[in-house]
Design a protein around this motif. Structure first.
Motif, PDB file in Angstrom:
ATOM      1  N   ASP A   1       0.510  -1.729  -0.040  1.00  0.00           N
ATOM      2  CA  ASP A   1      -0.057  -0.016   0.131  1.00  0.00           C
ATOM      3  C   ASP A   1       0.768   1.426   0.064  1.00  0.00           C
ATOM      4  O   ASP A   1       0.155   2.613  -0.228  1.00  0.00           O
ATOM      5  CB  ASP A   1      -0.679   0.027   1.377  1.00  0.00           C
ATOM      6  CG  ASP A   1      -2.330  -1.379   1.209  1.00  0.00           C
ATOM      7  OD1 ASP A   1      -2.290  -1.868   0.002  1.00  0.00           O
ATOM      8  OD2 ASP A   1      -2.044  -1.379   2.161  1.00  0.00           O
ATOM      9  N   ASP A   2       1.953   0.848   0.670  1.00  0.00           N
ATOM     10  CA  ASP A   2       2.810   2.298   0.754  1.00  0.00           C
ATOM     11  C   ASP A   2       4.300   2.100  -0.178  1.00  0.00           C
ATOM     12  O   ASP A   2       4.391   3.544  -0.500  1.00  0.00           O
ATOM     13  CB  ASP A   2       3.879   2.937   1.943  1.00  0.00           C
ATOM     14  CG  ASP A   2       4.028   1.617   2.292  1.00  0.00           C
ATOM     15  OD1 ASP A   2       3.936   0.077   1.644  1.00  0.00           O
ATOM     16  OD2 ASP A   2       4.874   1.233   3.674  1.00  0.00           O
ATOM     17  N   ARG A   3       4.254   1.464  -1.141  1.00  0.00           N
ATOM     18  CA  ARG A   3       4.951   1.356  -2.341  1.00  0.00           C
ATOM     19  C   ARG A   3       6.711   1.030  -1.507  1.00  0.00           C
ATOM     20  O   ARG A   3       7.270   1.827  -2.185  1.00  0.00           O
ATOM     21  CB  ARG A   3       4.359   2.602  -3.445  1.00  0.00           C
ATOM     22  CG  ARG A   3       3.332   1.750  -4.054  1.00  0.00           C
ATOM     23  CD  ARG A   3       3.004   3.091  -4.685  1.00  0.00           C
ATOM     24  NE  ARG A   3       1.248   2.612  -5.278  1.00  0.00           N
ATOM     25  CZ  ARG A   3       1.387   1.525  -6.988  1.00  0.00           C
ATOM     26  NH1 ARG A   3       2.384   0.922  -7.322  1.00  0.00           N
ATOM     27  NH2 ARG A   3       0.219   1.456  -7.527  1.00  0.00           N
TER      28      ARG A   3
ATOM     29  N   ASN B   1       2.365  -6.168   3.406  1.00  0.00           N
ATOM     30  CA  ASN B   1       2.079  -6.868   4.356  1.00  0.00           C
ATOM     31  C   ASN B   1       2.609  -6.027   5.824  1.00  0.00           C
ATOM     32  O   ASN B   1       2.099  -7.034   6.567  1.00  0.00           O
ATOM     33  CB  ASN B   1       1.381  -7.454   4.799  1.00  0.00           C
ATOM     34  CG  ASN B   1       0.315  -7.892   3.318  1.00  0.00           C
ATOM     35  OD1 ASN B   1      -0.288  -6.625   2.696  1.00  0.00           O
ATOM     36  ND2 ASN B   1      -0.780  -8.861   3.266  1.00  0.00           N
ATOM     37  N   GLU B   2       3.527  -5.495   5.392  1.00  0.00           N
ATOM     38  CA  GLU B   2       4.278  -5.296   7.071  1.00  0.00           C
ATOM     39  C   GLU B   2       3.958  -4.357   8.554  1.00  0.00           C
ATOM     40  O   GLU B   2       4.511  -4.738   8.815  1.00  0.00           O
ATOM     41  CB  GLU B   2       6.096  -4.561   6.658  1.00  0.00           C
ATOM     42  CG  GLU B   2       5.838  -2.988   6.301  1.00  0.00           C
ATOM     43  CD  GLU B   2       4.955  -2.253   4.887  1.00  0.00           C
ATOM     44  OE1 GLU B   2       4.563  -3.496   4.176  1.00  0.00           O
ATOM     45  OE2 GLU B   2       5.325  -1.410   4.429  1.00  0.00           O
ATOM     46  N   ASP B   3       3.179  -3.667   7.653  1.00  0.00           N
ATOM     47  CA  ASP B   3       2.498  -2.968   8.693  1.00  0.00           C
ATOM     48  C   ASP B   3       1.636  -2.335   9.275  1.00  0.00           C
ATOM     49  O   ASP B   3       0.556  -1.907   9.133  1.00  0.00           O
ATOM     50  CB  ASP B   3       3.099  -0.824   8.913  1.00  0.00           C
ATOM     51  CG  ASP B   3       3.313  -0.314  10.280  1.00  0.00           C
ATOM     52  OD1 ASP B   3       2.782  -0.429  11.248  1.00  0.00           O
ATOM     53  OD2 ASP B   3       3.702   0.448  10.273  1.00  0.00           O
TER      54      ASP B   3
ATOM     55  N   ASN C   1       0.852   1.954  11.043  1.00  0.00           N
ATOM     56  CA  ASN C   1      -0.200   0.762  10.121  1.00  0.00           C
ATOM     57  C   ASN C   1      -0.812   1.414   8.886  1.00  0.00           C
ATOM     58  O   ASN C   1      -2.252   1.352   7.843  1.00  0.00           O
ATOM     59  CB  ASN C   1      -1.402   1.109  10.879  1.00  0.00           C
ATOM     60  CG  ASN C   1      -1.518   0.910  12.445  1.00  0.00           C
ATOM     61  OD1 ASN C   1      -0.755   0.355  13.162  1.00  0.00           O
ATOM     62  ND2 ASN C   1      -2.265   2.053  13.028  1.00  0.00           N
ATOM     63  N   GLU C   2       0.518   1.725   8.130  1.00  0.00           N
ATOM     64  CA  GLU C   2       0.081   1.746   6.779  1.00  0.00           C
ATOM     65  C   GLU C   2       0.421   0.588   5.852  1.00  0.00           C
ATOM     66  O   GLU C   2      -0.478   1.234   4.566  1.00  0.00           O
ATOM     67  CB  GLU C   2       1.126   3.264   6.203  1.00  0.00           C
ATOM     68  CG  GLU C   2       2.538   2.478   6.117  1.00  0.00           C
ATOM     69  CD  GLU C   2       3.672   1.902   6.859  1.00  0.00           C
ATOM     70  OE1 GLU C   2       3.415   2.256   7.816  1.00  0.00           O
ATOM     71  OE2 GLU C   2       4.720   1.189   6.888  1.00  0.00           O
ATOM     72  N   ASP C   3       0.317  -0.281   6.024  1.00  0.00           N
ATOM     73  CA  ASP C   3       0.067  -1.383   4.945  1.00  0.00           C
ATOM     74  C   ASP C   3      -0.042  -2.860   5.508  1.00  0.00           C
ATOM     75  O   ASP C   3       0.987  -3.563   6.609  1.00  0.00           O
ATOM     76  CB  ASP C   3       1.678  -1.406   4.371  1.00  0.00           C
ATOM     77  CG  ASP C   3       1.945  -2.871   2.961  1.00  0.00           C
ATOM     78  OD1 ASP C   3       0.422  -2.587   2.880  1.00  0.00           O
ATOM     79  OD2 ASP C   3       2.592  -2.649   1.660  1.00  0.00           O
TER      80      ASP C   3
ATOM     81  N   ASN D   1       4.949  -0.648  12.351  1.00  0.00           N
ATOM     82  CA  ASN D   1       5.867  -2.053  12.713  1.00  0.00           C
ATOM     83  C   ASN D   1       7.356  -1.974  11.714  1.00  0.00           C
ATOM     84  O   ASN D   1       8.482  -2.258  12.581  1.00  0.00           O
ATOM     85  CB  ASN D   1       5.738  -3.076  12.163  1.00  0.00           C
ATOM     86  CG  ASN D   1       4.251  -3.497  13.000  1.00  0.00           C
ATOM     87  OD1 ASN D   1       3.225  -2.841  12.555  1.00  0.00           O
ATOM     88  ND2 ASN D   1       4.187  -3.940  13.604  1.00  0.00           N
ATOM     89  N   ASP D   2       7.394  -0.970  10.812  1.00  0.00           N
ATOM     90  CA  ASP D   2       8.830  -1.350   9.762  1.00  0.00           C
ATOM     91  C   ASP D   2       9.619   0.111   9.852  1.00  0.00           C
ATOM     92  O   ASP D   2      10.204   0.571   9.127  1.00  0.00           O
ATOM     93  CB  ASP D   2       8.337  -1.457   8.461  1.00  0.00           C
ATOM     94  CG  ASP D   2       7.451  -0.416   8.270  1.00  0.00           C
ATOM     95  OD1 ASP D   2       6.636   0.377   8.695  1.00  0.00           O
ATOM     96  OD2 ASP D   2       7.216  -0.010   7.284  1.00  0.00           O
ATOM     97  N   LYS D   3       9.310   0.693  11.582  1.00  0.00           N
ATOM     98  CA  LYS D   3      10.393   2.316  11.793  1.00  0.00           C
ATOM     99  C   LYS D   3      10.253   3.065  10.343  1.00  0.00           C
ATOM    100  O   LYS D   3      11.485   3.655  10.152  1.00  0.00           O
ATOM    101  CB  LYS D   3      11.461   1.733  12.123  1.00  0.00           C
ATOM    102  CG  LYS D   3      11.115   1.029  14.026  1.00  0.00           C
ATOM    103  CD  LYS D   3      10.087   1.818  14.942  1.00  0.00           C
ATOM    104  CE  LYS D   3       9.734   0.725  15.654  1.00  0.00           C
ATOM    105  NZ  LYS D   3       8.699   0.647  16.272  1.00  0.00           N
ATOM    106  N   ASP D   4       9.068   3.150   9.242  1.00  0.00           N
ATOM    107  CA  ASP D   4       9.223   4.340   8.455  1.00  0.00           C
ATOM    108  C   ASP D   4       8.537   5.100   7.980  1.00  0.00           C
ATOM    109  O   ASP D   4       8.744   6.421   7.281  1.00  0.00           O
ATOM    110  CB  ASP D   4       8.494   3.236   7.362  1.00  0.00           C
ATOM    111  CG  ASP D   4       6.690   3.014   7.093  1.00  0.00           C
ATOM    112  OD1 ASP D   4       6.236   3.342   8.256  1.00  0.00           O
ATOM    113  OD2 ASP D   4       6.704   2.620   6.021  1.00  0.00           O
ATOM    114  N   GLY D   5       8.524   5.798   9.929  1.00  0.00           N
ATOM    115  CA  GLY D   5       8.044   7.027  10.094  1.00  0.00           C
ATOM    116  C   GLY D   5       6.049   7.277   9.747  1.00  0.00           C
ATOM    117  O   GLY D   5       6.101   7.595  10.581  1.00  0.00           O
TER     118      GLY D   5
HETATM  119 CA   LIG Z   1       5.648   0.879   5.000  1.00  0.00          CA
END
Ligand SMILES: [Ca+2]
Ligand SMILES: [Ca+2]
Ligand SMILES: [Ca+2]
Ligand SMILES: [Ca+2]
Length: 545
Positions: free
Chosen positions: A148-150, A155-157, A219-221, A212-216
């Motif tokens: 979803d966030d490319r 499904n990482e977050d 729950n984006e994906d 979860n993936d610490k991308d800032g």
């Molecule tokens: Ca992400």
């Protein structure tokens, strides 16, 4: 009591126990209910799997009618347009059950002799199962795996159940730059601070979860790929999460579109989801309706919408629906703009606007808010288990801030308590039956033949529509995917048509409308006139010249 009677009684209690539905049906219960209908009413139903979703679940289609069902004018009924509107699936299956249970009565027999119902009870079975999962949250996406966030990961977050109560609610974080403040009349509720009034926010709110993936981004994906109600062609919201790589990218979307485009007999589509033009009809927007690419319902179709909305409000009688705007890529808009059929949609239920209970010292709200209204309504209904009190937690992303988790349960504000579902099903079934009573129906009347000498006969007649709905929507009339009324004169080799067309195609015939036609024919003997279209049915007359 005899042993036999005791056994019978026990069996009866046991049977009523397993039959009594106590809550919303999950996918396998829905499948069982549909199979049971197909078994009980083999003459009136056809059940088949349109396709399997990415999650391996069948998209069921239950066709209800009699005789050659595909040749009769038809209504399409669709539930599960959005995976979180479980009520929509119940209304669709419940309608099928109600209709078939009443199929021995004369009125339903007559109805099923002239109308076919294509029922698709659940277009979002992958998403809907989240209601029954170990961690409950409102989901609309199917099982297609998306990024979803490319960011190259899928499904990482997703959402996280931080307080361990098995459901995803809200999370609020105390922050001097937050945009939210507590509701003046109900501190359980947060509302946006009104900066124009000099108000200051003190909370930020998120869905329950961690980055979860610490991308800032939070729950984006998560799990949950493409939304059925975002995957259609009309104003497809390309490049937004849930819309799919392209319009009609999903198996179930594609299968439904392919199927419906072949069903020329469909005159209206009724869907159950967040869109609403039933309790509140659309109003005519001349500018948008007259653009080259039509962006609003045409004037005559708006009138029909208003008539059908009256019918709905009489049958269902609910007020104060929340405003709903079609989000683009949605099924309801596709059914009108790209399929050319009357398209009607309703959520089927919403939280009633609730007056303060003065015996409990409640006062009118100083600020209207859907959640505050819900909590007031729930308390008046003695529903006490749908709110999780805010609870302090330790949050890894906000270690220096006060974070609390709680709020209204997922699904509670858009799906009614199960105990009122049967009543809603009854009302909506009643509406659908009445709507079918508005079905366009063609007839040939006022036939006159006059001998005018020289072996010539003048034939005049009126083609009428006995139904309240027009033969086709005004927009559909412009579409190649709608078959208009065809009038055909079949002559013998010894006869010739001197004036008038042997074959002609009429424009949409309005509800209770008529059109006069005449021919001049030379010769004698029998000739036939056939008139009809898939949405109106047909009529053939034989004339002896
Ligand atoms: Ca992400
Ligand atoms: Ca991603
Ligand atoms: Ca939780
Ligand atoms: Ca993230």
């Amino acid at each position: 009591m005899s042993k036999f009677l005791t056994t019978c009684l026990f069996l009866l209690i046991f049977l009523s126990f397993i039959n009594a539905q106590t809550g919303y049906s999950n996918y396998s219960q829905q499948t069982a209910r549909l199979n049971s209908l197909a078994r009980t009413y083999p003459q009136l139903t056809k059940l088949h799997s349109l396709i399997k979703t990415a999650g391996g679940k069948d998209i069921w289609q239950l066709t209800i009618g009699s005789g050659n069902m595909d040749t009769k004018p038809a209504l399409v009924v669709v539930g599960g347009v959005e995976g979180n509107y479980l009520i929509g699936t119940e209304l669709a299956i419940g309608f099928a059950e109600n209709l078939l249970q009443g199929s021995a009565t004369d009125s339903i027999k007559t109805l099923l002799n002239k109308t076919t119902f294509y029922v698709f009870p659940n277009m979002s079975p992958d998403a809907m199962e989240q209601y029954f999962a170990a961690i409950k949250y409102e989901r609309q996406g199917n099982a297609t795996i998306t990024d979803d966030d490319r960011d190259g990961k899928t499904n990482e977050d997703g959402l996280d159940d931080l307080d361990g109560n098995g459901k995803i609610t809200m999370m609020r974080i105390e922050s001097p730059v937050g945009e939210y403040k507590t509701h003046p009349d109900d501190p359980r509720v947060l509302v946006k601070a009104d900066l124009s009034k000099g108000e200051k926010g003190t909370f930020a709110i998120y869905m329950e979860g961690i980055d979860n993936d610490k991308d800032g981004a939070m729950n984006e994906d998560g799990e949950g790929g493409v939304w059925f109600n975002k995957n259609f062609t009309y104003k497809h919201p390309s490049f937004t999460p849930g819309s799919g790589e392209f319009a009609v990218s999903e198996l179930e979307t594609r299968a439904l579109v392919d199927y419906l485009y072949e069903q020329f007999n469909v005159y209206a589509v009724v869907s159950f989801g967040s869109n609403n033009n039933l309790s509140t009809p659309l109003t005519y927007n001349a500018t948008a309706a007259t653009q080259t690419i039509v962006a609003a319902w045409l004037q005559q179709d708006v009138k029909i919408n208003s008539m059908v909305s009256d019918l709905y409000n009489k049958a269902v009688n609910v007020k104060d629906a929340p405003a709903a705007n079609a989000g683009g890529g949605d099924f309801y808009s596709w059914a009108y703009f790209h399929y050319g059929r009357y398209s009607f949609s309703t959520p089927g239920w919403w939280v009633p606007k609730t007056k303060p209970d003065t015996t409990k010292q409640e006062k009118a709200f100083t600020l209207e808010d859907p959640m505050a209204n819900y909590l007031r309504w729930a308390s008046q209904q003695d529903i006490t288990n749908t709110f999780t009190p805010w609870k302090l937690i330790q949050h890894p992303d906000f270690s220096n801030q006060k974070v609390v988790v709680g709020g209204v349960d997922p699904f509670a504000m858009i799906n009614p308590p199960y105990k009122i579902v049967a009543d809603l099903v009854k009302k909506h079934s009643n509406f659908l039956v009445k709507l079918a009573g508005y079905q366009p129906e063609l007839d040939i009347v006022n036939l006159k033949t006059e001998k005018i000498g020289g072996g010539l006969t003048r034939i005049t007649l009126d083609i009428i529509n006995k139904g309240a709905l027009a033969s086709h929507s005004k927009l559909g009339e412009r579409s190649y995917w709608v078959k208009r009324i065809n009038v055909k004169l079949n002559t013998l080799a010894t006869q010739s048509v001197i004036s008038g067309k042997k074959i002609q195609v009429l424009n949409a015939l309005e509800g209770y409308g008529s059109q006069s036609l005449s021919w001049l024919v030379k010769g004698s003997g029998k000739l036939t006139i056939e008139a009809g279209s898939p949405t109106t049915g047909g009529k053939t007359i034989i004339i002896d010249l």
